[in-house]
Design an enzyme around this catalytic site. Sequence first.
Site, PDB file in Angstrom:
ATOM      1  N   THR A   1      38.636  38.618  35.888  1.00 54.07           N
ATOM      2  CA  THR A   1      39.937  38.404  35.240  1.00 54.07           C
ATOM      3  C   THR A   1      39.890  37.185  34.325  1.00 54.07           C
ATOM      4  O   THR A   1      40.392  37.212  33.206  1.00 54.07           O
ATOM      5  CB  THR A   1      41.027  38.239  36.314  1.00 54.07           C
ATOM      6  OG1 THR A   1      41.018  39.398  37.135  1.00 54.07           O
ATOM      7  CG2 THR A   1      42.401  38.076  35.690  1.00 54.07           C
TER       8      THR A   1
ATOM      9  N   TYR B   1      42.868  44.463  35.465  1.00 55.52           N
ATOM     10  CA  TYR B   1      41.876  43.503  35.960  1.00 55.52           C
ATOM     11  C   TYR B   1      42.208  43.067  37.383  1.00 55.52           C
ATOM     12  O   TYR B   1      43.340  43.171  37.825  1.00 55.52           O
ATOM     13  CB  TYR B   1      41.815  42.278  35.027  1.00 55.52           C
ATOM     14  CG  TYR B   1      41.047  42.621  33.787  1.00 55.52           C
ATOM     15  CD1 TYR B   1      39.682  42.425  33.726  1.00 55.52           C
ATOM     16  CD2 TYR B   1      41.682  43.225  32.705  1.00 55.52           C
ATOM     17  CE1 TYR B   1      38.959  42.790  32.615  1.00 55.52           C
ATOM     18  CE2 TYR B   1      40.971  43.600  31.583  1.00 55.52           C
ATOM     19  CZ  TYR B   1      39.606  43.376  31.541  1.00 55.52           C
ATOM     20  OH  TYR B   1      38.883  43.750  30.443  1.00 55.52           O
ATOM     21  N   CYS B   2      41.179  42.553  38.055  1.00 56.62           N
ATOM     22  CA  CYS B   2      41.284  42.086  39.426  1.00 56.62           C
ATOM     23  C   CYS B   2      42.502  41.201  39.603  1.00 56.62           C
ATOM     24  O   CYS B   2      42.703  40.313  38.799  1.00 56.62           O
ATOM     25  CB  CYS B   2      40.027  41.303  39.801  1.00 56.62           C
ATOM     26  SG  CYS B   2      40.187  40.372  41.318  1.00 56.62           S
ATOM     27  N   PRO B   3      43.321  41.375  40.624  1.00 54.30           N
ATOM     28  CA  PRO B   3      43.114  42.308  41.738  1.00 54.30           C
ATOM     29  C   PRO B   3      43.781  43.677  41.540  1.00 54.30           C
ATOM     30  O   PRO B   3      43.880  44.434  42.510  1.00 54.30           O
ATOM     31  CB  PRO B   3      43.781  41.571  42.906  1.00 54.30           C
ATOM     32  CG  PRO B   3      44.930  40.861  42.259  1.00 54.30           C
ATOM     33  CD  PRO B   3      44.476  40.493  40.868  1.00 54.30           C
TER      34      PRO B   3
END
Lengths: 144, 80
Positions: free
Chosen positions: A107, B17-19
């Site tokens: 991220t 994107y994460c999470p």
Amino acid sequence: MAEKSEGKKKLSMIVFSGTIDKLMPVGILASGAAAAGYEVNLFFTFWGLRNITKQGIRNQPAPIDKNYESMGPAMMAKMQEMKYPMWYQLIQQAKEVGEVKVYACSTTMEFFGIKREDLAEFVDDVVGVATFLDRAEGGIVLFV
Amino acid sequence: MSSQVKIAKTLDVRGMYCPGPVMETAKAIKQVQVGEVLEVLATDPAAKPDIEAWARRTGQQILEITQEGGVTRILIKRVK
């Protein structure tokens, strides 16, 4: 693929900070732990992540925290005199002696527009929080 | 192998994107029955290691992971 890793002696660090005063202890702890037989997981995120790009390594030493600014030049001079390795060299050495994995946060990479090929060679994988938690399970965890 | 698997539901988390991918996968697995297969499509480079870790932790079974053109496709069988 990150394999299952519970039950071993283990040190995992979330490297959030990007200043040299925080990166140095990360390198020192990682190398000391690796030498002592610990599995070491380093998860670089946010300001920490910017230091594990090829460009980030070229730009070392990273700036020092504002609180310790006045001490910075003297510390750097002393480290050079001692021929003390930089934090990333300590991580590279740690990888040679033990089981050390360096992870980049996916991220944060997107936040900063960092591509996988921009990452330094000692970075093992691009992962997220689920992988970190899985690998850190049952060991010592530090947020730096 | 994959062509024979019957997919009960497809979760498209491309661009997340994460999470995000793991959280959506955790929600979506509850929307298929035990024994059925969830297909996840993701572009987050962390999706593969993260969903593998999630599956180990939660006891679900990954049948197959393929990566093509920046897209990771993961087939997960709900086993519990």
